[in-house]
Design a protein around this motif. Sequence first.
Motif, PDB file in Angstrom:
ATOM      1  N   LEU A  17      20.072  25.300  67.066  1.00  0.00           N
ATOM      2  CA  LEU A  17      20.769  24.027  68.117  1.00  0.00           C
ATOM      3  C   LEU A  17      19.225  23.192  68.847  1.00  0.00           C
ATOM      4  O   LEU A  17      19.667  21.958  68.654  1.00  0.00           O
ATOM      5  N   PHE A  18      18.051  23.889  69.260  1.00  0.00           N
ATOM      6  CA  PHE A  18      17.329  22.761  68.997  1.00  0.00           C
ATOM      7  C   PHE A  18      15.857  22.290  68.169  1.00  0.00           C
ATOM      8  O   PHE A  18      15.754  20.986  68.072  1.00  0.00           O
ATOM      9  N   PHE A  19      16.639  22.768  67.093  1.00  0.00           N
ATOM     10  CA  PHE A  19      15.610  22.999  65.365  1.00  0.00           C
ATOM     11  C   PHE A  19      16.862  21.106  65.329  1.00  0.00           C
ATOM     12  O   PHE A  19      15.808  20.243  65.060  1.00  0.00           O
ATOM     13  N   SER A  20      17.583  21.230  65.136  1.00  0.00           N
ATOM     14  CA  SER A  20      18.797  20.248  65.026  1.00  0.00           C
ATOM     15  C   SER A  20      18.725  19.500  65.895  1.00  0.00           C
ATOM     16  O   SER A  20      18.894  17.894  64.924  1.00  0.00           O
ATOM     17  N   LEU A  21      18.960  19.748  66.799  1.00  0.00           N
ATOM     18  CA  LEU A  21      18.448  18.244  67.937  1.00  0.00           C
ATOM     19  C   LEU A  21      17.050  17.833  67.321  1.00  0.00           C
ATOM     20  O   LEU A  21      17.603  15.757  67.369  1.00  0.00           O
ATOM     21  N   ALA A  22      16.312  17.922  67.137  1.00  0.00           N
ATOM     22  CA  ALA A  22      14.890  17.475  66.709  1.00  0.00           C
ATOM     23  C   ALA A  22      14.956  16.344  66.088  1.00  0.00           C
ATOM     24  O   ALA A  22      14.003  15.191  65.507  1.00  0.00           O
ATOM     25  N   SER A  23      15.617  17.404  64.524  1.00  0.00           N
ATOM     26  CA  SER A  23      15.723  16.931  63.529  1.00  0.00           C
ATOM     27  C   SER A  23      16.272  15.380  63.610  1.00  0.00           C
ATOM     28  O   SER A  23      15.979  14.587  62.387  1.00  0.00           O
ATOM     29  N   VAL A  24      17.190  15.391  64.062  1.00  0.00           N
ATOM     30  CA  VAL A  24      18.364  14.490  64.351  1.00  0.00           C
ATOM     31  C   VAL A  24      17.343  13.043  65.052  1.00  0.00           C
ATOM     32  O   VAL A  24      17.580  12.286  64.495  1.00  0.00           O
ATOM     33  N   ALA A  25      17.383  13.229  65.988  1.00  0.00           N
ATOM     34  CA  ALA A  25      16.185  12.495  66.838  1.00  0.00           C
ATOM     35  C   ALA A  25      15.073  12.280  66.177  1.00  0.00           C
ATOM     36  O   ALA A  25      14.494  10.517  65.572  1.00  0.00           O
ATOM     37  N   LEU A  26      14.471  13.101  65.136  1.00  0.00           N
ATOM     38  CA  LEU A  26      13.238  12.729  64.299  1.00  0.00           C
ATOM     39  C   LEU A  26      13.308  11.471  62.956  1.00  0.00           C
ATOM     40  O   LEU A  26      13.090  10.113  62.229  1.00  0.00           O
ATOM     41  N   VAL A  27      14.872  11.877  61.955  1.00  0.00           N
ATOM     42  CA  VAL A  27      15.703  10.788  61.645  1.00  0.00           C
ATOM     43  C   VAL A  27      15.467   9.595  62.395  1.00  0.00           C
ATOM     44  O   VAL A  27      15.973   8.434  61.523  1.00  0.00           O
ATOM     45  N   PHE A  28      16.368   9.427  63.047  1.00  0.00           N
ATOM     46  CA  PHE A  28      17.129   8.456  63.984  1.00  0.00           C
ATOM     47  C   PHE A  28      15.180   7.513  64.074  1.00  0.00           C
ATOM     48  O   PHE A  28      16.070   5.941  64.594  1.00  0.00           O
ATOM     49  N   ARG A  29      14.691   8.126  65.025  1.00  0.00           N
ATOM     50  CA  ARG A  29      13.498   7.681  65.326  1.00  0.00           C
ATOM     51  C   ARG A  29      12.870   6.684  63.953  1.00  0.00           C
ATOM     52  O   ARG A  29      12.615   5.699  63.978  1.00  0.00           O
ATOM     53  N   ARG A  30      12.378   7.225  62.658  1.00  0.00           N
ATOM     54  CA  ARG A  30      12.293   6.552  61.501  1.00  0.00           C
ATOM     55  C   ARG A  30      13.354   5.443  60.811  1.00  0.00           C
ATOM     56  O   ARG A  30      12.631   4.535  60.934  1.00  0.00           O
ATOM     57  N   SER A  79      14.762  13.642  53.493  1.00  0.00           N
ATOM     58  CA  SER A  79      15.150  14.148  51.977  1.00  0.00           C
ATOM     59  C   SER A  79      14.314  16.051  51.998  1.00  0.00           C
ATOM     60  O   SER A  79      14.232  16.888  52.285  1.00  0.00           O
ATOM     61  N   ARG A  80      13.406  15.514  52.922  1.00  0.00           N
ATOM     62  CA  ARG A  80      12.365  16.367  53.262  1.00  0.00           C
ATOM     63  C   ARG A  80      12.837  17.186  54.847  1.00  0.00           C
ATOM     64  O   ARG A  80      12.802  18.707  54.836  1.00  0.00           O
ATOM     65  N   ILE A  81      13.546  16.544  55.907  1.00  0.00           N
ATOM     66  CA  ILE A  81      14.286  16.839  57.162  1.00  0.00           C
ATOM     67  C   ILE A  81      15.170  17.683  56.569  1.00  0.00           C
ATOM     68  O   ILE A  81      15.245  18.731  56.443  1.00  0.00           O
ATOM     69  N   ILE A  82      16.051  17.427  55.311  1.00  0.00           N
ATOM     70  CA  ILE A  82      17.284  18.033  54.965  1.00  0.00           C
ATOM     71  C   ILE A  82      16.389  19.583  54.162  1.00  0.00           C
ATOM     72  O   ILE A  82      17.072  20.690  54.345  1.00  0.00           O
ATOM     73  N   VAL A  83      15.253  19.559  53.555  1.00  0.00           N
ATOM     74  CA  VAL A  83      15.351  20.905  53.004  1.00  0.00           C
ATOM     75  C   VAL A  83      14.290  21.853  53.315  1.00  0.00           C
ATOM     76  O   VAL A  83      14.527  22.445  53.720  1.00  0.00           O
ATOM     77  N   LEU A  84      13.722  21.114  54.572  1.00  0.00           N
ATOM     78  CA  LEU A  84      12.915  21.724  55.941  1.00  0.00           C
ATOM     79  C   LEU A  84      14.005  22.442  56.903  1.00  0.00           C
ATOM     80  O   LEU A  84      13.985  23.769  56.963  1.00  0.00           O
TER      81      LEU A  84
END
Length: 295
Positions: free
Chosen positions: A122-135, A147-152
């Motif tokens: 859950l923490f990893f998903s929230l961090a990924s969404v926040a990173l993509v949204f910030r970018r 694409s990198r976030i999806i693979v990771l």
Amino acid sequence: FLVAVHPQPPHERASWKLDVYSEGWARWHSMSMHGTGSKYKVVVNENSENTAWAGVLKLQSRFTELAHIQLYVVDSCIRHLEEIRSQPQCNFEKSWENFSQHYSGQHRQVLERTRWAASFFLFFSLASVALVFRRFCTSVNSGKLLSRIIVLKFMLQDLPQQLCLASYFYAWYANNGLRCQMCIFHPQHCDAQQPLHWSNLFACVFVVMSAVCNQLLFTLKAPSIDDEDTLVELLLARGTVFAISVLPLSTAILFLWPDLQGVTGALLYMAAAVSALVGWFICLLGCLMLCVDEP
């Protein structure tokens, strides 16, 4: 009744044998228990009317110190015992033995680790969404990062998260799991319950959807209605990626079938078996092709 054997230090790893028999039985008809260290065993004899039992305990240890052994015998006074035995989803003897282990119980340990792993995902998903949204807010070109976030996410979250979901089904719905252990003391947990009720069904759907979102990385040409060959190739490609994406979950269901066959339908098992076979075949074929292509 339940028999618990606890050898005390320094003999906590010693091997022992316990023969239990009733007064009406001959000694060669006794029930034997073998174990190493602490162990619990439920003794059942439905045909005997005797209430007096006896036993002989033998200890084998590599230490010469005086041995101290704690031996407990707990008689079953459960009023709804017949209700527990009437439904095929629970094994009363194994459930009572697992419950007696407390923090050493296998199913409880699996469920505890699953809870911690789910919190991490859950923490990893929230961090990924926040990173993509910030970018996305700071830069126009965020496709490569997505694409990198999806693979990771697929490697660090989706694959192990499927194992956690299968571990939850095993720890809770096995015939000696936590649900059956609660059935010993609470009759409302003794009713037949399917694992894919609405809450668990939504959890399975979201886990699978999260795993197959890697299909966004593949942009195949949309076939026309008349082009049947291209349509078949597209379906095969998408189906192969889907089978590989859900490979941990389908494989876990395949191996956990002996423990979940009382609560899992045959259709689900067949779908998981087909998906697992296709996924492992593609993985082995890919590894074989890589080995052949090497100089």
